[in-house]
Design a protein around this motif. Structure first.
Motif, PDB file in Angstrom:
ATOM      1  N   PRO A 343       0.827  -1.222   0.000  1.00 35.10           N
ATOM      2  CA  PRO A 343       0.000   0.000   0.000  1.00 35.10           C
ATOM      3  C   PRO A 343       0.858   1.269   0.000  1.00 35.10           C
ATOM      4  CG  PRO A 343      -0.855  -1.607   1.559  1.00 35.10           C
ATOM      5  CD  PRO A 343       0.457  -2.148   1.078  1.00 35.10           C
ATOM      6  N   HIS A 344       0.390   2.281  -0.718  1.00 33.73           N
ATOM      7  CA  HIS A 344       1.060   3.585  -0.809  1.00 33.73           C
ATOM      8  C   HIS A 344       2.430   3.475  -1.481  1.00 33.73           C
ATOM      9  CE1 HIS A 344      -2.136   4.718   1.893  1.00 33.73           C
ATOM     10  NE2 HIS A 344      -1.668   3.932   2.857  1.00 33.73           N
ATOM     11  N   SER A 345       2.648   2.396  -2.238  1.00 35.01           N
ATOM     12  CA  SER A 345       3.914   2.244  -2.948  1.00 35.01           C
ATOM     13  C   SER A 345       3.994   3.234  -4.101  1.00 35.01           C
ATOM     14  CB  SER A 345       4.045   0.817  -3.473  1.00 35.01           C
ATOM     15  OG  SER A 345       5.119   0.713  -4.390  1.00 35.01           O
ATOM     16  N   ASN A 346       5.181   3.711  -4.382  1.00 34.22           N
ATOM     17  CA  ASN A 346       5.391   4.592  -5.528  1.00 34.22           C
ATOM     18  C   ASN A 346       5.153   3.874  -6.854  1.00 34.22           C
ATOM     19  OD1 ASN A 346       6.146   6.848  -3.980  1.00 34.22           O
ATOM     20  ND2 ASN A 346       8.251   6.088  -3.799  1.00 34.22           N
ATOM     21  N   GLN A 386      -1.854  -1.986  -6.200  1.00 33.47           N
ATOM     22  CA  GLN A 386      -1.589  -2.460  -4.850  1.00 33.47           C
ATOM     23  C   GLN A 386      -1.952  -3.947  -4.759  1.00 33.47           C
ATOM     24  OE1 GLN A 386      -3.329  -0.106  -1.659  1.00 33.47           O
ATOM     25  NE2 GLN A 386      -3.924  -2.005  -0.627  1.00 33.47           N
TER      26      GLN A 386
END
Length: 615
Positions: A343-346, A386
């Motif tokens: 989650p919230h990965s670039n 995601q």
């Protein structure tokens, strides 16, 4: 020479020995648990004390094994074993028989001047590395290495415990039986007195495996354990991803980019490396713009059928084995892993092409798994989400760098080793220190090796936690349980009872027949008890029998000490126990290969005596 009465304690020992052998032969219980079982049943039956039952845990042999495993791990951590493996491969090539012969002969030589268990354990990491690098099952190499390490102990008078103590045992008998040889002075054996016999025995064992090894050794090549990442990847992807190959581009091939060739969309094959014709430039994360030119060598991953198809369509040549990329294709250097987009990965919402994933991290995406779908087409331009799982190929050092980011969570620890070559001299110093203490200053082997192991830990060659992980505790408990069984065999008089009964039964044999009987008895006691115990028991008996039949008692004693190394048929010898787990052996493998080795060992020994010794 009369046999004593058969006692209750002897019967108990025979029964426990039978139980242990049965469990070994039929694999009814894991070997280390058999050792622990003996450790428990022996004191409960009353044939040994509690202290004697657990004495194996602190025995010289067991402590030496623990220490030498730590030393081997330390050498491995510095990259020393890489150099050893590379040198052996350079000398032996990639042929299984030659590799096996070179390794076995090398360990046998080392075993001639240090304890054979130490030589085998010290060389075990390099042997495992070579087997992985050449894609040869460790089971095809470790047993010949182990048998030759045991036989190598017969090359000098310090190669094995029985030979080390031989002169002392003979001198003690000589002092107590001066009339037997007309008060002649005792002349101890020299350092190389047994070397000619040892060379013959070693040559016989080596030839045995070279000529018959393929029929005797496990045929499974590089089995994948159930709990490894490779096994899981194979189950998930099957032949979709395929294996690694090298392809050579012919001189007449017109230059094109990978994008123009469309290798992935057309064939589902991934190019993970390109080496130019001059072999000076090597690209391990090629992109669509990478040019493929005449004479180039490609490192590709794909199924066998698709690789054959691409070679046929373009006139390329698929090599039988890796050549240009051999040093990078080793499991210690590179591999395939799975990473999950967190989650919230670039990476989420972007394609790997947009993020210049290959150029930044120098790893190669092979597939994307999204729920139940395996995406192989256009993965570089596919927008990541995601929870997507990316199958990646690359060098472990690059994966370690990628693991430091917060964009991908790897599903398993990154393999390979974070080598510390700057500690090589320190590691070698403590190895040499251990050998000098043991060989020159006569420090007990376990203490000498513990000194080296502790030195490596204290100086940071290997961390304490890694040192504990380097110890194969199965081997430790197997040996610790067998040692008190050998103690009970000797303490209760069971060994002496068998020896006396056999010698009484044969009456007055010829000198050559006596040597054969002595050799067989010594081998049997070494197999089921201990080689030291067998030697202590059999030397005086053999020398007395030799005098009775009018032959040389020194030769009889030498036969005992040499035959104490004829311990191939069961994993009871320390070396056999050491290689059992890494080689994937079962007791029947030792019986299958060890039976012939034992027969040849005894035959070669007796034949040598018949030809070269006046009996």
């Amino acid at each position: 020479m009369e046999a004593g009465a058969l006692t209750t304690d002897m019967i108990i020992v025979f029964v426990l020995l039978g139980i242990a052998v049965t469990l070994f032969v039929f694999d009814l219980l894991r070997v280390d648990l058999v050792g622990i079982l003996m450790m428990v049943l022996l004191p409960l039956s009353g044939v040994v004390t509690g202290d004697q039952a657990i004495a194996g845990l602190s025995s010289n042999a067991v402590v030496s094994i623990i220490a030498v495993m730590i030393i081997g791990a330390g050498l491995n951590r510095t990259g020393v074993m890489n150099l050893v493996a590379e040198h052996i491969i350079r000398v032996a090539g990639v042929k299984e028989t030659r590799v096996m012969g070179v390794i076995a002969a090398t360990v046998a030589f080392i075993s001639s001047f240090m304890q054979n268990i130490g030589a085998a354990a010290l060389f075990l990491p390099a042997t495992m590395r070579i087997s992985r690098q050449l894609n040869i099952s460790a089971g095809r190499i470790l047993m010949p290495m182990g048998f030759c390490a045991i036989t190598g102990g017969c090359l000098t008078l310090v190669g094995s415990s029985p030979l080390i103590m031989l002169n002392d045992l003979m001198e003690s008998w000589w002092i107590n039986n001066p009339q037997a040889l007309d008060n002649a002075p005792f002349e101890p054996l020299g350092f190389f007195s047994v070397t000619p016999i040892g060379i013959v025995l070693l040559a016989v064992i080596l030839l045995y495996f070279i000529l018959f090894g393929r029929k005797l050794l496990p045929s499974d090549a590089c089995l994948i354990d159930e709990d490894t990442m490779e096994k899981r990847l194979q189950e998930i992807y099957g032949s979709e991803v395929g294996s690694s190959y090298e392809i050579e581009v012919p001189p007449y091939f017109p230059p094109q980019t990978l994008g123009e060739l469309k290798i992935r969309p057309r064939y589902h094959v991934t190019v993970v490396g390109v080496v130019k014709a001059d072999r000076m430039r090597k690209d391990l994360s090629p992109t669509q713009e990478t040019h493929i030119e005449p004479g180039d060598t490609l490192w590709v991953i794909g199924s066998e059928e698709r690789i054959a198809k691409i070679a046929e369509d373009h006139g390329w040549t698929v090599k039988e084995e890796h050549d240009v990329f051999r040093d990078l294709n080793y499991p210690e250097v590179s591999g395939v892993v799975e990473g999950v987009v967190i989650p919230h990965s670039n990476l989420s919402g972007h394609s790997m092409e947009e993020l210049q994933f290959r150029e930044t991290f120098h790893v190669n995406p092979l597939a994307i798994v999204r729920r139940d779908e395996i995406i192989l087409d256009n993965i570089n331009v596919t927008q990541l989400r995601q929870g997507d799982t990316i199958l990646l190929q690359g060098r472990w050092e690059q994966f370690r760098l990628l693991a430091g980011k917060t964009d991908i969570a790897f599903l398993e620890d990154i393999k390979g080793q974070d080598l510390r070559p700057e500690r090589t001299r320190c590691a070698l110093f403590f190895l040499v220190l251990s050998l000098v203490l043991a060989l020159t200053f006569k420090v007990q082997l376990s203490i000498a090796l513990l000194t080296g192991a502790l030195g490596m830990i204290v100086t940071g060659v290997i961390k304490a936690d890694r040192a504990y992980e380097a110890v194969d505790w199965r081997t430790v408990f197997l040996l610790s349980g067998l040692i008190p069984l050998g103690t009970a065999f000797e303490k209760t008089g069971a060994a002496a009872y068998i020896a006396t009964m056999v010698l009484e039964a044969v009456g007055n044999p010829s000198p050559l027949a006596l040597m054969l009987i002595i050799s067989l008895l010594s081998a049997f006691f070494s197999l089921v008890a201990s080689n030291v115990g067998a030697t202590v028991l059999m030397v005086p008996l053999a020398m007395n029998m030799a005098v009775d039949v009018g032959t040389n008692p020194v030769v009889a004693a030498m036969v005992v000490a040499i035959s104490a190394s004829n311990t191939f048929m069961l994993p009871t010898h320390q070396v056999n126990a050491l290689i059992m787990r890494p080689g994937g052996y079962q007791t029947r493998d030792y019986m299958k290969a060890g039976f012939g080795a034992s027969i040849l060992f005894t035959t070669a020994l007796v034949t040598y005596l018949w030809v070269f010794y006046p009996l």
